[in-house]
Design a protein around this motif. Sequence first.
Motif, PDB file in Angstrom:
ATOM      1  N   GLY A 150       0.792  -1.229   0.000  1.00  0.00           N
ATOM      2  CA  GLY A 150       0.000   0.000   0.000  1.00  0.00           C
ATOM      3  C   GLY A 150       0.819   1.270   0.000  1.00  0.00           C
ATOM      4  N   ASP A 151       2.132   1.140   0.113  1.00  0.00           N
ATOM      5  CA  ASP A 151       2.981   2.316   0.319  1.00  0.00           C
ATOM      6  C   ASP A 151       3.544   2.844  -1.000  1.00  0.00           C
ATOM      7  N   GLN A 281     -10.282  -4.029   6.087  1.00  0.00           N
ATOM      8  CA  GLN A 281      -9.031  -3.295   6.265  1.00  0.00           C
ATOM      9  C   GLN A 281      -9.246  -2.251   7.345  1.00  0.00           C
ATOM     10  N   ASP A 283      -7.593   0.703  10.158  1.00  0.00           N
ATOM     11  CA  ASP A 283      -6.525   1.692  10.219  1.00  0.00           C
ATOM     12  C   ASP A 283      -5.351   1.083  10.976  1.00  0.00           C
ATOM     13  N   SER A 304      -1.186   6.527  -0.592  1.00  0.00           N
ATOM     14  CA  SER A 304      -1.079   5.144  -0.114  1.00  0.00           C
ATOM     15  C   SER A 304      -2.407   4.425  -0.349  1.00  0.00           C
ATOM     16  N   SER A 306      -5.218   2.365   1.260  1.00  0.00           N
ATOM     17  CA  SER A 306      -5.716   2.060   2.605  1.00  0.00           C
ATOM     18  C   SER A 306      -7.124   1.484   2.581  1.00  0.00           C
TER      19      SER A 306
END
Length: 402
Positions: A150-151, A281, A283, A304, A306
């Motif tokens: 995700g980065d 998903q 946090d 990203s 998320s």
Amino acid sequence: MKLSLTLSHQPSKLSPFHPNSDHLIGASRNFQIPFYLRRSMSGKSPGLVQKTYQNIVAKKKSAIEGVSEEMNLIASQNKDFAPSRRLIRSAFVDTQQQLDHVLFKMAPNGIRTEEWYEINSRGLEIFCKSWLPEPGVRIKGALCFCHGYGDTCTFFFEGIAKRIAAFGYAVYAMDYPGFGLSEGLHGYIPSFDELVDYVIEHYTKIKGRPELRGLPRFILGQSMGGAVTLKVHLKQPREWDGVILVAPMCKIAKDVIPPEPVLKLSTLLSKVIPKAKLLPQKDLAELVFREPRKRKMAVYNVISYSDRMRVRTAVELLKATSDIEMQVEKVSSPLLVLHGAADKLTDPLVSKFLYEKASSKDKTLKLYEEGYHGILEGEPDDRIFTVINDIVSWLDSRCSLK
């Protein structure tokens, strides 16, 4: 093929993202609709445009504190495809660099940076970046980076790369297809092995650069990037002078693996609706950042991924870690493994397992007491510097042997 040498970080005077731009045009002034939204909905009724705008503004949960309503509108765009992610990043890049974080505040001066896009073998535009020591400083070696799930390589890693470059290393990074600024459906990994092949493809080109001729080359992977790095090494066991893993994802703990029926269903769904966002998903900032003040900065990583994990992505990650676990004894490169002892995302015991099973004759494991998952960006300042210095010291000792 290189598409461009440098990306401009400064918005154009005519850019709809410029804070001083006259972005309210014609009848849209009655609704206070930003120009970029009005333009993207050209041909739609004014009522629909206004309703869309109001729906976006209503997303209070995703609002970023400390930035304007217009910037929040930009950040809330659909990020599925690269053009919108690139616009969002362009709008936020200056704001990110001004964050009250040690990686930005104390970034070394004089580091030479370059950004460009290259077309990979699948025809996708891949975002690439490099950080080289200031002119006159001898380059000791190259360090190629693999980012986490995700980065992107354009947020916190910017500060990490600059600090490592300041010690005399040429640092290179890329965004995988579907992540960051590279083309591809956001957060989608259709094949982990193909992703690894794209990384090998790109870094093979990097290693051939004139400035790196005769120098040692290392590869660094963080979190899911640790799995990417290990797979790269397993496919190229003699191509790297050392492997560095930070909180690597290389084995799924038994209590985390879904029950067999769920695994079978996920595998089936990955063939039928592979791109569907079905897996919950939450946090993860509380698990990544130990320091609350730094945790609040996670929202500024605006490109990203998320959202819920896509079905095929989840299956591919499970397959990749299973494959690594079965081949862990084949890890033979000089190895440095760094992990926060209190990490609840990737188990530090798994790093210990890797360290013990790897056949590397030169291997080091460092566990940081009370450290969370993000030991390079989410810890107290002194700990962040300690981890980076540990990486540099390890690199220095291996480069001195060459």
